[in-house]
Design a protein around this motif. Structure first.
Motif, PDB file in Angstrom:
ATOM      1  N   VAL A 293       6.787  -8.850  40.853  1.00  0.00           N
ATOM      2  CA  VAL A 293       5.750  -8.818  41.884  1.00  0.00           C
ATOM      3  C   VAL A 293       4.597  -9.755  41.529  1.00  0.00           C
ATOM      4  N   ALA A 294       4.202  -9.750  40.252  1.00  0.00           N
ATOM      5  CA  ALA A 294       3.043 -10.540  39.834  1.00  0.00           C
ATOM      6  C   ALA A 294       3.305 -12.045  39.900  1.00  0.00           C
ATOM      7  N   MET A 295       4.515 -12.466  39.526  1.00  0.00           N
ATOM      8  CA  MET A 295       4.789 -13.901  39.482  1.00  0.00           C
ATOM      9  C   MET A 295       4.688 -14.568  40.854  1.00  0.00           C
ATOM     10  N   PRO A 296       5.299 -14.011  41.911  1.00  0.00           N
ATOM     11  CA  PRO A 296       5.129 -14.629  43.233  1.00  0.00           C
ATOM     12  C   PRO A 296       3.681 -14.655  43.702  1.00  0.00           C
ATOM     13  N   LEU A 297       2.921 -13.620  43.368  1.00  0.00           N
ATOM     14  CA  LEU A 297       1.514 -13.594  43.763  1.00  0.00           C
ATOM     15  C   LEU A 297       0.757 -14.756  43.130  1.00  0.00           C
TER      16      LEU A 297
ATOM     17  N   GLY B  54       3.128 -12.218  34.950  1.00  0.00           N
ATOM     18  CA  GLY B  54       4.418 -11.883  35.543  1.00  0.00           C
ATOM     19  C   GLY B  54       5.573 -12.471  34.766  1.00  0.00           C
ATOM     20  N   TYR B  55       5.400 -13.699  34.306  1.00  0.00           N
ATOM     21  CA  TYR B  55       6.441 -14.353  33.504  1.00  0.00           C
ATOM     22  C   TYR B  55       6.719 -13.568  32.226  1.00  0.00           C
ATOM     23  N   THR B  56       5.663 -13.117  31.567  1.00  0.00           N
ATOM     24  CA  THR B  56       5.823 -12.339  30.339  1.00  0.00           C
ATOM     25  C   THR B  56       6.528 -11.016  30.617  1.00  0.00           C
TER      26      THR B  56
END
Length: 464
Positions: free
Chosen positions: A100-104, A135-137
């Protein structure tokens, strides 16, 4: 070692049907994070300098600071994913949060509004990169740890690493070709970048959700009953004392330093040296992906015949030599030459990824054999910590170098006139730096001595 047999029993080989679900899920995690990472690696720096008027030096510094933050976050996520208890196991909640975090972060970066102030733009993209990096992490560390704990069989772990390479290749293809095609069709403006970011963000989210569903029944190892408090210094020391892991980690630093600069510089090189449109990047990375995917079965067999270490050295040497040939390239070069470089770089990249992570999984297994403790997340976190620090140093060095050589930033979104010195600096970044980095990596990994017998459970502790 009483708990050792119990924990390995938990991670015993799953039924055949579930085994294929694990393999596909293991591939989809890198599809997600490679797709989301490559769009930022290849186009992020250029977007900041050529569309947001942020100087190359400042843009490189922002990337470096975010990488350092992300690197410090890595061991914490690794340790937390080792000890957390949830109904879904230790790793899956982290994977979903990362998806969820990476696309944001991608949407915020490439959809950055016109704030009328370079300083505000710098702060906004810094926040976007922090969310993206977090998000990557959350995707990479638990994903790698799940591979290590999914099977006690080193050959099955190598197969899983092969599936991860396939996933990385698919992510590379999506994260590099789709953006280039969209920008070539819609132009280099802000709206085109936002459309590009939306498409890539959707892929990241979908791949993550599917992976979590497939991995829901993967074998899991139990968290420790009495986990030690998180201590970055202690965890770094723990990882550093594992000599095989230490050698591989240093090698990985050189590998990431060279590939980070080479990838970021390629978007500049195609624009200012080759004078090619953005769909050139799509064609190049298409052939790179074909080379990577097509070479994996060969690398799996090759590494079993001559050894993972020898395969790793050959792959790094090939990558460095191919990058050096960019010094011969110029405007009007035949597409066949660029495509051949892309294909050979993909072949080399497939070998470096497969051999590097297969060897790293062996080094982590060696820690379990010696200690009887399950600390996959700790080692995954330390690995990515060094990865991020090396990438931070690479991007900061590249940005500072381009600025020092007179690279001019703008808000136009397209190419502008650059000095001969600035163009020469781009060529050095895309050709010479990666080759020198590969040579340093080869010299380091030549000292790696871990043998298959060292990975047997009742082997005596000690350094290989």
């Amino acid at each position: 070692m009483a708990d050792t047999a119990r924990m390995d029993a938990i991670a015993s080989a799953p039924p055949r049907a579930n085994r294929w679900a694990i393999r596909l899920g293991s591939a989809l995690i890198p599809v997600a994070h490679a797709t989301g990472q490559n769009i930022v690696t290849v186009l992020g720096l250029r977007f900041m300098t050529d569309s947001l008027a942020i100087s190359a030096g400042t843009a490189g510094l922002i990337f470096a600071l975010v990488k350092i933050y992300d690197g410090v976050l890595d061991p914490a996520v690794g340790a937390l994913s080792d000890r957390v208890r949830t109904p879904w196991g230790r790793r899956l909640p982290f994977l979903l949060a990362g998806g969820v975090a990476m696309p944001l972060g991608i949407l915020m970066l490439f959809g950055a509004p016109d704030m009328g102030s370079v300083l505000l733009a710098q702060l906004f993209v810094t926040l976007a990169l922090i969310i993206h990096a977090s998000g990557y992490t959350l995707l990479t560390i638990p994903g790698f740890a799940m591979v290590v704990e999914s099977s006690p069989d080193p050959h099955e772990r190598t197969r899983l690493m092969g599936w991860r390479v396939y996933g990385n290749a698919a992510g590379l293809l999506i994260g590099t070709t789709v953006p280039g095609l969209i920008l070539a069709r819609m132009g280099p403006g802000r709206h085109a970048h936002l459309v590009m970011a939306s498409a890539i963000g959707a892929v990241v989210l979908l791949a993550t959700v599917l992976a979590v569903r497939l991995l829901a029944r993967a074998p899991r190892t139990a968290p420790p009953e009495h986990p030690r408090p998180f201590n970055l210094v202690a965890q770094s020391r723990l990882a550093w004392l594992n000599r095989p892991f230490r050698i591989l980690a240093i090698t990985h630093v050189f590998l990431l330093f060279g590939t980070a600069i080479g990838s970021a510089a390629l978007a500049y090189f195609s624009r200012y040296v080759l004078r090619a449109p953005d769909n050139w990047l799509s064609g190049y990375f298409l052939f790179s992906t074909i080379g990577m995917v097509g070479s994996i079965p060969g690398w799996v067999v090759f590494s079993r015949v001559i050894g993972k270490k020898s395969g790793y050295i050959i792959a790094m040497a090939l990558f460095g030599l191919v990058n050096l040939t960019w010094l011969l390239a110029g405007p009007g070069e035949l597409a066949a030459f660029s495509n051949l470089r892309g294909f050979l770089s993909g072949v080399a990249g497939g070998g470096t990824i497969l051999c590097a992570y297969a060897m790293l999984s062996d080094a982590v297994r060696y820690d379990f054999v010696c200690s009887g403790e399950r600390r996959e997340g700790v080692f995954a976190g330390f690995t990515t910590l060094l990865d991020k620090l090396s990438s931070a140093a690479a991007l900061a060095a590249m940005g500072a170098f381009l600025s020092a050589m007179g690279y001019v930033s703008s808000s136009m979104g397209g190419p502008i006139a650059q000095s001969v010195q600035a163009i020469h600096a781009v060529a050095i970044c895309v050709a010479v730096v990666p080759a020198v980095s590969m040579l340093a990596g080869i010299m380091t990994v030549s000292r790696y001595q871990l043998q298959p017998d060292d990975l047997i459970e009742n082997a005596l502790p000690g350094e290989a």
